[in-house]
Design a protein around this motif. Structure first.
Motif, PDB file in Angstrom:
ATOM      1  N   PHE A 270       0.853  -1.191   0.000  1.00 48.10           N
ATOM      2  CA  PHE A 270       0.000   0.000   0.000  1.00 48.10           C
ATOM      3  C   PHE A 270       0.887   1.238   0.000  1.00 48.10           C
ATOM      4  CE2 PHE A 270      -4.194   1.714   2.037  1.00 48.10           C
ATOM      5  CZ  PHE A 270      -4.308   2.624   0.995  1.00 48.10           C
ATOM      6  N   PRO A 271       1.649   1.472  -1.082  1.00 51.21           N
ATOM      7  CA  PRO A 271       2.617   2.584  -1.082  1.00 51.21           C
ATOM      8  C   PRO A 271       1.966   3.958  -0.933  1.00 51.21           C
ATOM      9  CG  PRO A 271       2.421   1.590  -3.267  1.00 51.21           C
ATOM     10  CD  PRO A 271       1.683   0.701  -2.330  1.00 51.21           C
ATOM     11  N   GLU A 272       0.705   4.108  -1.334  1.00 48.64           N
ATOM     12  CA  GLU A 272       0.030   5.406  -1.229  1.00 48.64           C
ATOM     13  C   GLU A 272      -0.349   5.740   0.221  1.00 48.64           C
ATOM     14  OE1 GLU A 272      -0.247   3.607  -5.138  1.00 48.64           O
ATOM     15  OE2 GLU A 272      -0.914   2.914  -3.158  1.00 48.64           O
TER      16      GLU A 272
ATOM     17  N   CYS B 130      -7.862  -2.340   8.487  1.00 46.35           N
ATOM     18  CA  CYS B 130      -7.953  -2.589   7.037  1.00 46.35           C
ATOM     19  C   CYS B 130      -6.623  -2.205   6.395  1.00 46.35           C
ATOM     20  CB  CYS B 130      -9.110  -1.814   6.419  1.00 46.35           C
ATOM     21  SG  CYS B 130      -9.407  -0.196   7.148  1.00 46.35           S
ATOM     22  N   PRO B 131      -5.617  -3.079   6.492  1.00 50.50           N
ATOM     23  CA  PRO B 131      -4.275  -2.734   6.024  1.00 50.50           C
ATOM     24  C   PRO B 131      -4.130  -2.665   4.510  1.00 50.50           C
ATOM     25  CG  PRO B 131      -4.328  -5.003   6.772  1.00 50.50           C
ATOM     26  CD  PRO B 131      -5.661  -4.421   7.104  1.00 50.50           C
ATOM     27  N   LEU B 132      -4.904  -3.464   3.768  1.00 53.37           N
ATOM     28  CA  LEU B 132      -4.723  -3.556   2.312  1.00 53.37           C
ATOM     29  C   LEU B 132      -5.704  -2.661   1.578  1.00 53.37           C
ATOM     30  CD1 LEU B 132      -4.271  -7.417   2.070  1.00 53.37           C
ATOM     31  CD2 LEU B 132      -2.498  -5.687   1.712  1.00 53.37           C
ATOM     32  N   PRO B 133      -5.345  -2.190   0.383  1.00 58.30           N
ATOM     33  CA  PRO B 133      -6.277  -1.366  -0.405  1.00 58.30           C
ATOM     34  C   PRO B 133      -7.589  -2.082  -0.700  1.00 58.30           C
ATOM     35  CG  PRO B 133      -4.061  -1.207  -1.292  1.00 58.30           C
ATOM     36  CD  PRO B 133      -4.016  -2.259  -0.238  1.00 58.30           C
TER      37      PRO B 133
ATOM     38  N   ALA C 213     -11.464  10.079   3.921  1.00 63.16           N
ATOM     39  CA  ALA C 213     -11.703  10.271   2.484  1.00 63.16           C
ATOM     40  C   ALA C 213     -10.406  10.149   1.688  1.00 63.16           C
ATOM     41  CB  ALA C 213     -12.352  11.633   2.252  1.00 63.16           C
ATOM     42  N   ALA C 214      -9.316  10.731   2.209  1.00 61.15           N
ATOM     43  CA  ALA C 214      -8.025  10.633   1.530  1.00 61.15           C
ATOM     44  C   ALA C 214      -7.534   9.192   1.477  1.00 61.15           C
ATOM     45  CB  ALA C 214      -7.003  11.521   2.242  1.00 61.15           C
ATOM     46  N   LEU C 215      -7.789   8.437   2.560  1.00 62.47           N
ATOM     47  CA  LEU C 215      -7.364   7.047   2.595  1.00 62.47           C
ATOM     48  C   LEU C 215      -8.126   6.213   1.572  1.00 62.47           C
ATOM     49  CD1 LEU C 215      -5.489   5.090   4.136  1.00 62.47           C
ATOM     50  CD2 LEU C 215      -7.388   4.644   5.698  1.00 62.47           C
ATOM     51  N   LEU C 216      -9.436   6.457   1.432  1.00 62.72           N
ATOM     52  CA  LEU C 216     -10.237   5.727   0.439  1.00 62.72           C
ATOM     53  C   LEU C 216      -9.798   6.079  -0.974  1.00 62.72           C
ATOM     54  CD1 LEU C 216     -13.786   6.031   2.068  1.00 62.72           C
ATOM     55  CD2 LEU C 216     -12.323   4.002   1.963  1.00 62.72           C
ATOM     56  N   ALA C 217      -9.499   7.354  -1.219  1.00 65.47           N
ATOM     57  CA  ALA C 217      -9.035   7.768  -2.548  1.00 65.47           C
ATOM     58  C   ALA C 217      -7.695   7.123  -2.881  1.00 65.47           C
ATOM     59  CB  ALA C 217      -8.932   9.293  -2.606  1.00 65.47           C
ATOM     60  N   ALA C 218      -6.810   7.041  -1.883  1.00 65.98           N
ATOM     61  CA  ALA C 218      -5.500   6.412  -2.103  1.00 65.98           C
ATOM     62  C   ALA C 218      -5.655   4.923  -2.404  1.00 65.98           C
ATOM     63  CB  ALA C 218      -4.606   6.618  -0.881  1.00 65.98           C
TER      64      ALA C 218
ATOM     65  N   ILE D 167      -1.171   0.980  -6.343  1.00 62.20           N
ATOM     66  CA  ILE D 167      -0.418   0.102  -7.242  1.00 62.20           C
ATOM     67  C   ILE D 167       0.234  -1.039  -6.449  1.00 62.20           C
ATOM     68  CG2 ILE D 167       0.042   1.914  -8.929  1.00 62.20           C
ATOM     69  CD1 ILE D 167       2.870   2.142  -7.669  1.00 62.20           C
ATOM     70  N   GLY D 168      -0.239  -1.252  -5.215  1.00 62.77           N
ATOM     71  CA  GLY D 168       0.368  -2.266  -4.358  1.00 62.77           C
ATOM     72  C   GLY D 168       0.186  -3.674  -4.890  1.00 62.77           C
ATOM     73  N   ASP D 169       1.067  -4.565  -4.452  1.00 62.68           N
ATOM     74  CA  ASP D 169       1.047  -5.969  -4.870  1.00 62.68           C
ATOM     75  C   ASP D 169      -0.217  -6.645  -4.336  1.00 62.68           C
ATOM     76  OD1 ASP D 169       1.607  -8.503  -5.670  1.00 62.68           O
ATOM     77  OD2 ASP D 169       3.566  -8.637  -4.695  1.00 62.68           O
ATOM     78  N   THR D 170      -0.918  -7.392  -5.207  1.00 63.87           N
ATOM     79  CA  THR D 170      -2.171  -8.060  -4.815  1.00 63.87           C
ATOM     80  C   THR D 170      -2.106  -9.573  -4.985  1.00 63.87           C
ATOM     81  OG1 THR D 170      -3.040  -7.739  -7.064  1.00 63.87           O
ATOM     82  CG2 THR D 170      -3.532  -6.023  -5.427  1.00 63.87           C
ATOM     83  N   ARG D 171      -0.921 -10.139  -5.103  1.00 64.59           N
ATOM     84  CA  ARG D 171      -0.812 -11.566  -5.399  1.00 64.59           C
ATOM     85  C   ARG D 171      -0.907 -12.449  -4.160  1.00 64.59           C
ATOM     86  NH1 ARG D 171       4.700 -11.374  -8.629  1.00 64.59           N
ATOM     87  NH2 ARG D 171       5.068  -9.893  -6.917  1.00 64.59           N
ATOM     88  N   ALA D 172      -0.616 -11.903  -2.988  1.00 62.16           N
ATOM     89  CA  ALA D 172      -0.643 -12.721  -1.763  1.00 62.16           C
ATOM     90  C   ALA D 172      -1.293 -11.914  -0.647  1.00 62.16           C
ATOM     91  CB  ALA D 172       0.774 -13.147  -1.379  1.00 62.16           C
TER      92      ALA D 172
END
Length: 408
Positions: free
Chosen positions: A166-168, A188-191, A224-229, A234-239
């Motif tokens: 979650f680089p943003e 909720c750590p992941l996008p 709101a900023a967190l939801l927009a981010a 572009i974070g990794d979603t494979r695992a």
């Protein structure tokens, strides 16, 4: 001439001992090996007494090379038997190992003989046990240093996790250690955990994590900023499941270590109240409690010091110069001393030049005369060491040597 000198090479399980007279002549045909147990210590003492009796030597001096932590029990036991114990720097042993046989070879019996040689020439420091309060403070500060390093390592690992998944997140929370950021990482750590949530639902998650003031204008803006981010992440979603578990473990450990460090700080403050010197040295405005604790833990009872230079040497802050003939080398710090004491003296000086009027003026005067900032700080550390020892020797509190500035 009545002294028997014993050199002991310390190891984890089995020590090696050699005995010489005051001129360095070996008194035994071979060395003694003895285990690091009470039976081994008693075996050493019987051997020493037999050799002393044979050669009619009435005094005894035992030298140890302080290897790791393996020497503490033996040294303390010998002191309890009324035997004088001294310590030999391992660097000194290494540089004198070729004196007898002109050979770079190394083994435990030879090292024990070298230690005895070095002791007979006076290249040692006395081993003196400190009062119980100083030993407790030393143990607490040593533990604290270890866990501070672990906390820093965990923090770096969490930053790595954020950058991967979650680089943003760092754009919304530049400081990830604040309460709202930690609540977000726990809930909720992941996008993908945020994409289906609304602002109110994010705030509800924060409240579930123990935030009392989760909403408000700033809270809703952050949500709101967190939801927009999360939507443009572009974070990794494979695992994702494994990443979520990794985040949970890291945060739990980080918070556990943080709480443990808080308990240690309270224990350190409690022990400081039992040391009269601490209250005396607190009269220096701007000298932090951790700096004070590090000085007393590493240096021990300052009343045993005659001059501030001894404290600097203890910290490895004494100057080392290399000159030969017309060649003049650069003067540097020796750094042959306690790294924890050296670090805390430097950090403590940074606080003093910000908060203490005297040190602030001295620092400004040094820089006005063309001295670089770092050189000025280390010069003032030397001044602080002389002030500390002087206060303790004279049993005085700190008094400013400079007149107070006139009122405008």
């Amino acid at each position: 001439m009545q002294h028997a000198v014993v050199g002991i090479d310390i190891a984890k399980d089995t020590h090696a001992a050699q005995m010489t007279d005051f001129r360095g002549r070996s008194l035994t045909p071979r060395h003694l090996s003895f285990p690091n147990t009470l039976e081994g210590f008693e075996k050493l003492l019987r051997w020493v007494k037999e050799v002393q009796s044979k050669h009619r030597l009435t005094s005894l001096l035992i030298g140890l090379e302080p290897t790791g932590h393996y020497w503490f029990n033996l040294a303390n036991w010998l002191l309890q038997q009324g035997i004088e114990v001294v310590l030999v720097n391992p660097v000194t042993t290494h540089r004198n190992k070729e004196n007898r046989d002109n050979s770079p070879s190394k083994n435990d019996p030879k090292d024990a003989l070298v230690i005895a040689d070095v002791v007979s020439r006076g290249y040692y420091t006395d081993y003196v046990t400190q009062a119980a309060a100083f030993e407790r403070l030393k143990t607490l500060m040593s533990d604290r240093e270890y866990w501070v390093k672990q906390l820093t390592s965990l923090g770096n690992r969490i930053v790595r996790w954020i950058d991967l998944y979650f680089p943003e997140f760092r754009q919304v929370f530049p400081d990830w250690t604040v309460l709202r950021s930690l609540a977000s990482l726990r809930a909720c750590p992941l996008p993908c955990d945020l994409k289906r949530l609304s602002v109110d639902e994010v705030i509800d998650h924060w409240r579930e994590q123990g935030m009392k003031r989760a909403s408000g204008v700033s809270g809703r803006a952050k949500a709101a900023a967190l939801l927009a981010a999360a939507k443009r992440s572009i974070g990794d979603t494979r695992a994702t499941e494994e990443a979520r578990q990794d985040s949970c473990r890291l945060l739990q450990t980080y918070e556990y270590v943080s709480a443990m460090l808080g308990e240690m700080d309270e224990a350190i403050q409690s022990v400081l109240t039992e040391i009269p010197l601490a209250e005396q040295l607190r009269s220096i405005c701007g000298l932090g409690n951790m700096t004070l604790a590090a000085v007393l833990a590493s240096a021990g009872d300052l009343r045993l010091y005659a001059h501030g230079k001894q404290l600097l040497r203890r910290a490895g802050l004494n100057l080392a110069e290399c000159t030969s003939g017309k060649f003049k080398g650069q003067i540097k710090l020796s750094k042959r001393g306690d790294s924890m004491l050296r670090k805390h003296l430097y950090w403590g000086m940074l606080g003093l030049v910000r908060q203490n009027p005297d040190f602030k003026r001295w620092h400004a005067n040094n820089q006005a005369r063309g001295m670089k900032k770092q050189a000025s700080l280390f010069k003032l550390i030397g001044k602080l060491a002389r002030i500390l020892i002087g206060m303790v020797q004279r049993e005085e509190t700190y008094r400013s040597p400079l007149p107070a500035p006139a009122a405008a």
